[in-house]
Design an enzyme around this catalytic site. Structure first.
Site, PDB file in Angstrom:
ATOM      1  N   ARG A   1      39.714  42.660  38.102  1.00 26.65           N
ATOM      2  CA  ARG A   1      39.528  41.723  36.998  1.00 26.65           C
ATOM      3  C   ARG A   1      38.063  41.492  36.643  1.00 26.65           C
ATOM      4  O   ARG A   1      37.756  40.681  35.771  1.00 26.65           O
ATOM      5  CB  ARG A   1      40.188  40.381  37.352  1.00 26.65           C
TER       6      ARG A   1
ATOM      7  N   ASP B   1      37.363  43.968  42.808  1.00 28.42           N
ATOM      8  CA  ASP B   1      38.453  43.294  42.086  1.00 28.42           C
ATOM      9  C   ASP B   1      38.608  43.849  40.666  1.00 28.42           C
ATOM     10  O   ASP B   1      37.637  43.916  39.906  1.00 28.42           O
ATOM     11  CB  ASP B   1      38.146  41.788  42.038  1.00 28.42           C
TER      12      ASP B   1
ATOM     13  N   CYS C   1      32.204  43.089  43.091  1.00 27.97           N
ATOM     14  CA  CYS C   1      33.424  43.177  43.891  1.00 27.97           C
ATOM     15  C   CYS C   1      34.347  44.230  43.269  1.00 27.97           C
ATOM     16  O   CYS C   1      34.325  44.457  42.060  1.00 27.97           O
ATOM     17  CB  CYS C   1      34.133  41.820  43.926  1.00 27.97           C
TER      18      CYS C   1
ATOM     19  N   CYS D   1      37.574  34.961  44.919  1.00 31.59           N
ATOM     20  CA  CYS D   1      37.483  36.290  45.551  1.00 31.59           C
ATOM     21  C   CYS D   1      38.390  36.361  46.795  1.00 31.59           C
ATOM     22  O   CYS D   1      38.218  35.608  47.760  1.00 31.59           O
ATOM     23  CB  CYS D   1      36.041  36.584  45.948  1.00 31.59           C
TER      24      CYS D   1
ATOM     25  N   HIS E   1      32.571  36.719  42.364  1.00 35.33           N
ATOM     26  CA  HIS E   1      33.467  36.018  41.433  1.00 35.33           C
ATOM     27  C   HIS E   1      34.249  34.951  42.179  1.00 35.33           C
ATOM     28  O   HIS E   1      34.606  35.121  43.349  1.00 35.33           O
ATOM     29  CB  HIS E   1      34.421  37.011  40.753  1.00 35.33           C
TER      30      HIS E   1
HETATM   31 CO    CO Z   1      36.544  39.767  45.057  1.00 35.88          CO
END
Ligand code: CO
Length: 210
Positions: A46, A44, A42, A101, A98
């Site tokens: 993090r 993302d 992803c 999400c 994750h």
């Molecule tokens: Co995500």
């Protein structure tokens, strides 16, 4: 100092540190990359593939998009996949989702996000195909976790549906496909699904002239 200038400053310090540890670090990597892994994760911020797996530059070939999707018409993903499998000859492909999400959460909602709706449609389809399994969970947060896991499983299966993977399985007995989910709260990756090379797949999707 401007916000972005910190990044350039940190970059200089990092490059210096690498050279102190290993004077040949950059000259060796500049020549070639031979990663064993393709990571599809992803976007993302993090979930940085190399940091959370303790891998170094040169070790993982990376593709990231919202909700770590393998969409069979996505030219970007397919180009990365073909290059990783046919040229770099990666041994493993990891789909890493994750928990928490935002992309999957948005797809579960009925809110319109504009153009992202079109991308999230793919996640909505995953929900529809697996509605019984996901909706069996009453707790809302746990239901989201379940869809995140189910989505990772579906994306692994989507990889196996491609002629790129099927050809490599037939000719080279690789790559091994893995579905993982990373926990934002504890930093731990949970393996939830895998398809070793040669795993039988739904006959709807097999090609017999590869
Ligand atoms: Co995500």
């Amino acid at each position: 100092m401007k916000l972005y200038e910190r990044l350039l400053l940190e970059n200089k310090a990092w490059a210096q540190e690498q050279l102190e540890e290993d004077p040949k670090f950059f000259s060796r990597l500049a020549d070639l990359q031979t990663p064993d892994f393709l990571w599809i994760g992803c976007s993302d911020s993090r979930v940085p593939a190399d940091r959370i797996t303790g891998t170094q530059p040169g070790e993982i070939f990376v593709h990231r998009n919202i909700a770590n999707m393998v969409v069979h018409t996505d030219l970007n993903l397919l180009s990365v996949l073909q290059y990783a499998v046919e040229v770099l000859k990666v041994k493993h492909i990891i789909i890493c989702g994750h928990y928490g999400c935002g992309g999957v959460k948005a797809a579960m909602s009925h809110h319109s996000y504009g153009i992202i709706n079109k991308w999230l449609r793919n996640v909505k389809d995953v929900y529809r195909f697996n509605k019984e399994e996901v909706d069996a969970i009453e707790d809302e947060d746990k239901r989201l976790d379940k869809l995140i896991e189910v989505n990772v499983r579906e994306q692994v299966m989507n990889l196996a549906k491609t002629s790129i993977v099927q050809t490599a399985w037939k000719n080279d007995n690789r790559p091994h496909l893995h579905g993982w989910v990373y926990g934002l709260e504890n930093g731990i990756i949970k393996p939830i699904f895998e398809m070793p090379a040669g795993t039988e797949i739904d006959p709807f999707y097999t090609y017999d002239n590869l």
